[in-house]
Design a protein around this motif. Structure first.
Motif, short mmCIF file in Angstrom:
data_model
loop_
_atom_site.label_atom_id
_atom_site.label_comp_id
_atom_site.label_asym_id
_atom_site.label_seq_id
_atom_site.Cartn_x
_atom_site.Cartn_y
_atom_site.Cartn_z
N GLU A 40 0.82 -1.20 0.00
CA GLU A 40 0.00 0.00 0.00
C GLU A 40 0.87 1.27 0.00
O GLU A 40 0.53 2.27 -0.64
CB GLU A 40 -0.97 0.01 1.19
N ARG A 41 2.00 1.22 0.69
CA ARG A 41 2.90 2.38 0.72
C ARG A 41 3.62 2.52 -0.63
O ARG A 41 3.77 3.65 -1.14
CB ARG A 41 3.92 2.24 1.84
N LYS A 42 4.04 1.41 -1.22
CA LYS A 42 4.70 1.47 -2.52
C LYS A 42 3.75 2.01 -3.59
O LYS A 42 4.16 2.79 -4.47
CB LYS A 42 5.20 0.08 -2.91
N LEU A 43 2.48 1.61 -3.49
CA LEU A 43 1.50 2.10 -4.46
C LEU A 43 1.25 3.59 -4.28
O LEU A 43 1.18 4.33 -5.26
CB LEU A 43 0.20 1.31 -4.31
N ALA A 44 1.13 4.02 -3.04
CA ALA A 44 0.93 5.45 -2.78
C ALA A 44 2.13 6.26 -3.25
O ALA A 44 1.97 7.34 -3.84
CB ALA A 44 0.69 5.67 -1.29
N GLU A 45 3.32 5.75 -3.04
CA GLU A 45 4.53 6.46 -3.48
C GLU A 45 4.57 6.53 -5.01
O GLU A 45 5.03 7.53 -5.58
CB GLU A 45 5.77 5.75 -2.94
N PHE A 46 4.09 5.48 -5.67
CA PHE A 46 4.02 5.50 -7.13
C PHE A 46 3.08 6.60 -7.61
O PHE A 46 3.40 7.35 -8.53
CB PHE A 46 3.55 4.14 -7.65
N VAL A 47 1.91 6.70 -6.99
CA VAL A 47 0.95 7.75 -7.37
C VAL A 47 1.58 9.12 -7.20
O VAL A 47 1.51 9.98 -8.08
CB VAL A 47 -0.35 7.64 -6.54
N ILE A 48 2.23 9.33 -6.07
CA ILE A 48 2.87 10.63 -5.80
C ILE A 48 3.95 10.92 -6.85
O ILE A 48 4.09 12.06 -7.32
CB ILE A 48 3.46 10.65 -4.38
#
Length: 211
Positions: A40-48
């Protein structure tokens, strides 16, 4: 795996628009995995890192069919990181009670389907809504195809083009996916198709793939 390979970006009337499908956040305990992947953190960082004006998630934002405490906590962490981005979730079959989490965030909307610039966005597990559209993006079936590379057969995630519909693979790198021949039967309005076109990232294009 680069998450960008299994997402889609385009310029819309809302600006830079990022689309992806079936992240199944919080999947670990439901798949018998005892170690947190922090996906979930890796996905959020990708979006950012992509810095979009709009994010459209094509359903199954979470793995839990209900809303266990663990799932709620992980989703809260994920959405908190994305609090500065407008997010549309087209509700999937795994997204029961998702509103109990998203109601805490003014930037997140949960809908059955979404129309933008005559494009329809929906998960894909229900019948088509009675709306006009020119093309559509779906998720739901986590499509993969069997391909042969140097004489070795392997399963590969793929984008599927069927008529004016595009089906995205799951963006979750821990999920392999489902054979498109089986998966297409799970989309009510596409289940009778005989062939589709495939794009296997980063550059393999297959036309007329039999299903």
């Amino acid at each position: 795996m680069e998450l960008s390979l299994y997402s889609f970006e385009f310029e819309s009337s809302q600006g830079k628009t990022l689309i992806f499908a079936d992240p199944h956040i919080g999947f670990e305990p439901f798949r018998g995995i005892n170690v947190r992947s922090r996906f979930e953190r890796k996905l959020a960082e990708f979006v950012i890192s992509e810095n979009p004006d709009l994010v459209i998630i094509l359903g199954d934002i979470k793995e839990d069919l209900g809303l266990k405490r663990y799932t709620q906590r992980v989703l809260m962490e994920f959405f908190s990181i994305l609090k500065d981005y407008e997010v549309i979730i087209t509700k999937g079959n795994h997204d029961g009670r998702i509103e109990e989490v998203t109601e805490n965030f003014d930037n997140i909307s949960v809908v059955d389907y979404y129309i933008l610039d005559e494009i329809l966005f929906m998960h894909g597990h229900k019948s088509l809504p009675e709306v006009d559209f020119k093309r559509a993006f779906l998720g739901h079936i986590h499509p993969t195809a069997i391909i042969s590379l140097s004489g070795v057969k392997r399963r590969a995630k793929c984008f599927v083009k069927a008529k004016n519909f595009v089906i995205l693979p799951t963006i979750n790198p821990f999920f392999e996916g489902m054979d498109i021949r089986e998966g297409i039967r799970l989309i009510p309005f596409l289940k009778n198709l005989k062939t589709v076109d495939l794009l296997i990232p980063p550059s393999i294009h297959i036309e007329g793939y039999p299903i």
